[in-house]
Design a protein around this motif. Structure first.
Motif, short mmCIF file in Angstrom:
data_model
loop_
_atom_site.label_atom_id
_atom_site.label_comp_id
_atom_site.label_asym_id
_atom_site.label_seq_id
_atom_site.Cartn_x
_atom_site.Cartn_y
_atom_site.Cartn_z
N ARG A 254 -7.20 6.20 1.45
CA ARG A 254 -5.80 6.43 1.08
C ARG A 254 -5.59 7.76 0.35
O ARG A 254 -4.78 8.59 0.78
CB ARG A 254 -5.30 5.26 0.23
N ARG A 255 -6.30 7.97 -0.73
CA ARG A 255 -6.10 9.22 -1.48
C ARG A 255 -6.65 10.44 -0.75
O ARG A 255 -6.02 11.50 -0.80
CB ARG A 255 -6.68 9.08 -2.89
N PRO A 256 -7.81 10.34 -0.07
CA PRO A 256 -8.23 11.50 0.72
C PRO A 256 -7.20 11.91 1.78
O PRO A 256 -6.99 13.10 2.01
CB PRO A 256 -9.54 11.02 1.37
N ALA A 257 -6.54 10.92 2.40
CA ALA A 257 -5.51 11.25 3.39
C ALA A 257 -4.34 11.95 2.73
O ALA A 257 -3.84 12.98 3.22
CB ALA A 257 -5.04 9.97 4.09
N LEU A 258 -3.88 11.41 1.61
CA LEU A 258 -2.77 12.04 0.88
C LEU A 258 -3.14 13.44 0.42
O LEU A 258 -2.35 14.38 0.54
CB LEU A 258 -2.41 11.18 -0.33
N MET B 130 -10.47 22.89 5.76
CA MET B 130 -10.51 21.66 4.98
C MET B 130 -11.51 20.72 5.62
O MET B 130 -11.46 20.49 6.83
CB MET B 130 -9.12 21.01 4.93
N ARG B 131 -12.43 20.19 4.82
CA ARG B 131 -13.44 19.26 5.33
C ARG B 131 -12.84 17.86 5.47
O ARG B 131 -12.18 17.37 4.56
CB ARG B 131 -14.65 19.20 4.41
N LEU B 132 -13.11 17.23 6.60
CA LEU B 132 -12.66 15.86 6.84
C LEU B 132 -13.82 15.08 7.44
O LEU B 132 -14.68 15.66 8.11
CB LEU B 132 -11.48 15.83 7.83
N ASP B 133 -13.83 13.76 7.21
CA ASP B 133 -14.83 12.96 7.91
C ASP B 133 -14.14 12.17 9.03
O ASP B 133 -12.91 12.06 9.08
CB ASP B 133 -15.60 12.04 6.96
N ALA B 134 -14.95 11.64 9.93
CA ALA B 134 -14.42 11.01 11.14
C ALA B 134 -13.49 9.83 10.85
O ALA B 134 -12.43 9.72 11.48
CB ALA B 134 -15.58 10.59 12.05
N PRO B 135 -13.82 8.91 9.92
CA PRO B 135 -12.90 7.80 9.66
C PRO B 135 -11.52 8.26 9.17
O PRO B 135 -10.50 7.68 9.54
CB PRO B 135 -13.63 6.99 8.58
N LEU B 136 -11.49 9.34 8.38
CA LEU B 136 -10.21 9.85 7.90
C LEU B 136 -9.39 10.42 9.06
O LEU B 136 -8.18 10.19 9.16
CB LEU B 136 -10.44 10.91 6.83
N ASP C 156 0.86 -1.19 0.00
CA ASP C 156 0.00 0.00 0.00
C ASP C 156 0.90 1.24 0.00
O ASP C 156 1.21 1.80 1.04
CB ASP C 156 -0.91 -0.03 1.23
N ALA C 157 1.32 1.65 -1.19
CA ALA C 157 2.26 2.77 -1.31
C ALA C 157 1.63 4.09 -0.89
O ALA C 157 2.31 4.97 -0.35
CB ALA C 157 2.76 2.87 -2.75
N GLU C 158 0.34 4.26 -1.12
CA GLU C 158 -0.31 5.53 -0.79
C GLU C 158 -0.41 5.72 0.72
O GLU C 158 -0.14 6.82 1.23
CB GLU C 158 -1.70 5.59 -1.43
N SER C 159 -0.79 4.68 1.46
CA SER C 159 -0.86 4.80 2.92
C SER C 159 0.52 5.07 3.51
O SER C 159 0.68 5.88 4.42
CB SER C 159 -1.44 3.53 3.54
N LEU C 160 1.53 4.37 2.99
CA LEU C 160 2.90 4.56 3.47
C LEU C 160 3.36 5.99 3.22
O LEU C 160 4.00 6.62 4.07
CB LEU C 160 3.83 3.58 2.77
N SER C 161 2.99 6.54 2.07
CA SER C 161 3.37 7.91 1.73
C SER C 161 2.63 8.91 2.63
O SER C 161 3.22 9.90 3.07
CB SER C 161 3.06 8.20 0.26
N ALA C 162 1.35 8.65 2.90
CA ALA C 162 0.60 9.52 3.80
C ALA C 162 1.23 9.52 5.19
O ALA C 162 1.37 10.58 5.83
CB ALA C 162 -0.86 9.07 3.87
N HIS C 163 1.61 8.35 5.68
CA HIS C 163 2.26 8.25 6.99
C HIS C 163 3.53 9.09 7.02
O HIS C 163 3.79 9.82 7.99
CB HIS C 163 2.58 6.78 7.28
#
Length: 262
Positions: free
Chosen positions: A221-225, A190-196, A130-137
């Motif tokens: 993944r992409r919303p976090a990034l 910036m709007r965010l939802d609870a799971p994010l 999961d490259a996107e999650s790793l990048s977000a981290h």
């Protein structure tokens, strides 16, 4: 003229003359610095192939006392992260990390934690499922190291997991969450939802090794990034070039984006 030797990541290089470039590096003990790579563009130069962005190298630099720019004397490869040449999406994700460091790191000041975060990320990215999650981290880690750590605690003393439908608003000026949009229309948010938000909070609590196992749900993944890249753009005062490329050429492209031959 003094000689110093250090391990470094190549951030990039720009042309100075027909045969010479100015290379940019970040190292654990010297932070961000530049060096003149004389003759690097000549066919027989031993420096050229090792000055590719993302390469982890050992460099020796001659520098006059008080001079802003030294001269690259020698460069030895440690890791070229060859997988980036064959995977355009991972290359684009890695570029957001290096550009964040280049834009945010201080010139000439030690950057041990930034360097460790970047090299650990580049080492893990090639094998990550999961490259996107790793990048977000990693981008979240960089925000914290650069002094822009977001306060992702709930606005009130309650668990967001009990309110998965909740919509929250992050105010970058204040660096915190709110349940209500700002009353002043010009105030950025910036709007965010609870799971994010829960995913980002968990990401802040995990080490990179743990995060390789505990990534994000695909829908996050992409919303976090995207949130983290917009946050970096706000604090660094302009959008990352690499983020623009990622959005236009990767996220908006077909799933099997072709890699140019050659």
């Amino acid at each position: 003229m003094a000689l110093f030797q250090t391990e470094a990541l190549v951030l990039g290089a720009v042309d100075f003359s027909e045969s010479t470039q100015i290379a940019r590096f970040v190292s654990p003990d010297r932070g961000k610095f530049s060096a003149m790579a004389r003759g690097v563009k000549r066919i027989r130069s031993s420096l050229g192939p090792r000055l590719e962005a993302f390469s982890r190298v050992e460099v020796r630099v001659y520098a006059k006392e008080g001079a802003a720019l030294g001269t690259l004397s020698a460069i030895d490869p440690i890791d070229e992260y060859a997988y980036l040449r064959a995977d355009l999406e991972r290359h684009a994700l890695a570029a957001t990390v290096l550009e964040s460091i280049e834009r945010g790191a201080a010139e000439g000041k030690p950057a041990l934690e930034l360097y460790r975060a970047a090299t650990a990320y580049l080492g893990a990215l090639g094998r990550a499922a999961d490259a996107e999650s790793l990048s977000a981290h990693t981008l979240l880690r960089l925000l914290c190291l650069l002094g822009f750590a977001p306060d992702l605690r709930p606005p009130r003393a309650e668990s967001l997991s009990s309110r998965p439908e909740a919509r929250l608003f992050f105010r970058p000026e204040e660096g915190r969450l709110s349940f209500a949009a700002p009353a002043e229309p010009r105030t950025p948010f910036m709007r965010l939802d609870a799971p994010l938000v829960e995913f980002l909070r968990r990401s802040m609590a995990l080490r990179l090794e743990e995060f390789e196992i505990n990534g994000a749900a695909p829908a996050l993944r992409r919303p976090a990034l995207d949130f983290l890249l917009r946050l970096l753009a706000y604090y660094l005062e302009s959008e990352l070039r690499s983020a623009r490329f990622l959005r236009k050429m990767i996220w908006s492209a077909p799933a099997a984006f072709p890699i140019p031959a050659g």
